[in-house]
Design an enzyme around this catalytic site. Structure first.
Site, PDB file in Angstrom:
ATOM      1  NE  ARG A  99      -4.346   6.469  -7.225  1.00 38.19           N
ATOM      2  CZ  ARG A  99      -5.215   6.561  -8.227  1.00 38.19           C
ATOM      3  NH1 ARG A  99      -6.519   6.546  -7.993  1.00 38.19           N
ATOM      4  NH2 ARG A  99      -4.798   6.657  -9.457  1.00 38.19           N
ATOM      5  CD  GLU A 123       0.591  12.336 -11.408  1.00 37.33           C
ATOM      6  OE1 GLU A 123       1.649  12.963 -11.407  1.00 37.33           O
ATOM      7  OE2 GLU A 123       0.451  11.240 -10.822  1.00 37.33           O
ATOM      8  CD  GLU A 124      -6.542   6.258 -13.031  1.00 32.03           C
ATOM      9  OE1 GLU A 124      -6.372   6.433 -11.807  1.00 32.03           O
ATOM     10  OE2 GLU A 124      -7.260   5.370 -13.502  1.00 32.03           O
ATOM     11  N   GLY A 125      -6.668  11.125 -14.684  1.00 34.83           N
ATOM     12  CA  GLY A 125      -7.706  11.820 -15.447  1.00 34.83           C
ATOM     13  C   GLY A 125      -7.136  12.678 -16.554  1.00 34.83           C
ATOM     14  CB  SER A 137      -7.874   9.498 -19.355  1.00 36.16           C
ATOM     15  OG  SER A 137      -7.385   8.482 -18.531  1.00 36.16           O
TER      16      SER A 137
END
Ligand SMILES: *[C@@H]1O[C@H](CO)[C@@H](O)[C@H](O)[C@H]1NC(C)=O
Ligand SMILES: *[C@@H]1O[C@H](CO)[C@@H](O)[C@H](O)[C@H]1NC(C)=O
Ligand SMILES: *[C@@H]1O[C@H](CO)[C@@H](O)[C@H](O)[C@H]1NC(C)=O
Ligand SMILES: *[C@@H]1O[C@H](CO)[C@@H](O)[C@H](O)[C@H]1NC(C)=O
Ligand SMILES: *[C@@H]1O[C@H](CO)[C@@H](O)[C@H](O)[C@H]1NC(C)=O
Ligand SMILES: *[C@@H]1O[C@H](CO)[C@@H](O)[C@H](O)[C@H]1NC(C)=O
Length: 405
Positions: free
Chosen positions: A127, A165-167, A170
């Site tokens: 990023r 998206e990462e959050g 997860s």
């Protein structure tokens, strides 16, 4: 009747009887048998800022309400730094992935490799590189794609995941591992757990912090809402990612330390023995007491942790500040926070949730049906057929070759 006619009649009668018994044996007690589902495989590269890990997952091809029951087969850590460190040597990024891909080819059966979906998801490091010089980021991605493309897998692309998206992936991983999305019941089948409450996920990395939960009310801002349909249930989640760009040098150093695994949020609390649901009061007093200790005493007590020792006080205070002042946890709600690095022996990260969501897209395979027979009945039927054939052949032989006197 002469002798030959009698023998012939006997043999023909025996053929009929054995055939009849064989027929009876092959239609009684036949069961419909469902063949076990075949196994599907998928691979996800987690290209983090400090290192890359390849996760290999599998799930039974018959899914549950459209979503696979995914389990981790293998996690292979790629040697060397994260792919963003190869900005000036993009080919090196591709080459670094090969040992893990070779290992994957040994694990996934050869006939299934061509249909194994393979993804690469990059987080903070890429990023940042993309912001600094998007050409370099593209070159790294191109080399990585080239390297994976040399293997007989179905490469579905490399992408930079957004913080949201990462959050949210997860969140899926955590809830799946803690069995709030789907659970194997006493009735020996997968079911949606009726009384389980889904958990929220706080993802506390060094470069950003994510919060994801099911708010139970409509989310007005589209940028913070995400929808998933998993195991036949709809989930509307609120997710937000806050970038932690430190303004001061001290905060920058602190965040850099948090960014390496060694002093991450979990490790800090683990080191301080604070991961077993202590009250906020106990946590506060433990952190205060630790921070007051003098350096010589600390080094003497924890000689093996010397390298990271100077970070634990500041990171612990940072965590407390973030949770209490940032996310507004209180004495009362503190007990609902669980510090976890793993659940069900699987690392909690975004990759499992990512794979789980993607199984929705991969077609379900119908289960094979066969007719099943008990071994003794089957053996009996086969013996009778053999005897019938023998009797018939002998009868035919007698008729053709033995002249009547
Ligand atoms: C970005 O990287 C490319 C390739 O290495 C280089 O040619 C270009 O000058 C860089 N751009 C910036 C703004 O640094
Ligand atoms: C699939 O959907 C049915 C009906 O909505 C539900 O009863 C069942 O629990 C679901 N199965 C799973 C694994 O969630
Ligand atoms: C959502 O994000 C877009 C692009 O970043 C922005 O233009 C828009 O104002 C945001 N919407 C809201 C409701 O904040
Ligand atoms: C769940 O979402 C799907 C769209 O993906 C929609 O068709 C369906 O009506 C929703 N079900 C419920 C119970 O809201
Ligand atoms: C945590 O507990 C272990 C074992 O009880 C102990 O040896 C260690 O000193 C404790 N750590 C701290 C920071 O108090
Ligand atoms: C989840 O998977 C679906 C395909 O089943 C895809 O359309 C969707 O974009 C994925 N969700 C996210 C947040 O990527």
């Amino acid at each position: 009747m002469d002798y030959k006619a009698k023998v012939l009649a006997g043999l023909l009668a025996a053929t009929c009887v054995f055939s009849f018994i064989a027929l009876i044996l092959s239609i009684v007690n036949v069961k419909d048998v469902i063949l076990p589902p075949s196994t599907k495989y998928g691979m996800v590269f987690d290209a983090g800022s400090t290192h890359t890990t390849l996760y290999i997952y599998q799930w039974p091809a018959d899914k549950e309400n459209g979503t696979g029951i995914v389990s981790q087969v293998e996690a292979c850590t790629v040697a060397g730094p994260g792919i963003s460190s190869y900005a000036d040597d993009p080919a090196g990024a591709g080459a670094s992935l090969k040992p893990c891909l070779d290992k994957a080819m040994e694990i996934i059966p050869a006939e299934q490799q061509r249909e194994t979906p393979t993804y690469l998801g990059a987080t903070a490091g890429m990023r940042l590189l993309r912001e600094q010089n998007s050409t370099k980021a593209q070159q790294v991605f191109a080399e990585v794609a080239k390297a994976i493309g040399e293997y007989p897998v179905e490469f579905r692309g490399a992408q930079v995941l957004t913080g949201n998206e990462e959050g949210s992936f997860s969140w899926i991983s955590v809830n799946y591992l803690l069995e709030t999305l789907v659970k194997y019941s006493f009735a020996e089948k997968w079911e949606h757990p009726q009384d389980a409450e889904v958990l929220g996920a706080l993802d506390l990395g060094g470069a950003s912090t994510q919060i994801t939960f099911q708010p139970g009310v409509a989310i007005e801002d589209e940028n913070t809402s995400v929808f998933f349909r998993l195991y036949g249930t709809n989930y509307s989640l609120y997710t937000h990612s806050y970038l932690c760009y430190g303004q001061t040098q001290a905060l920058k150093r602190l965040l850099a330390a948090l960014h390496q695994a060694f002093a991450g949020f979990y490790y800090t609390f683990h080191f301080l023995n604070l991961t077993s649901q202590q009250s906020l009061k106990d946590v506060n007093s433990t952190v205060q007491a630790f921070c007051k200790k003098d350096w010589a005493e600390l080094v003497e007590t924890f000689p093996q942790d010397k390298e990271y020792l100077h970070n634990y006080c500041s990171t612990a205070i940072y965590i407390l500040t973030l949770l209490l002042d940032g996310y507004k946890f209180s004495e009362h709600t503190w007990s609902s926070i669980h510090f976890r690095q793993q659940a069900a022996n699987t690392d909690i990260g975004w990759t499992l949730g990512f794979m789980l969501n993607l199984t929705n897209m991969i077609p379900t395979e119908a289960l094979g049906h066969v007719k099943g027979h008990q071994p003794s009945l089957w053996a009996g039927a086969v013996s009778c057929i053999v005897l019938a054939i023998v009797a018939g052949l002998v009868a035919g032989f007698l008729q053709c070759f033995c002249k009547t006197k």
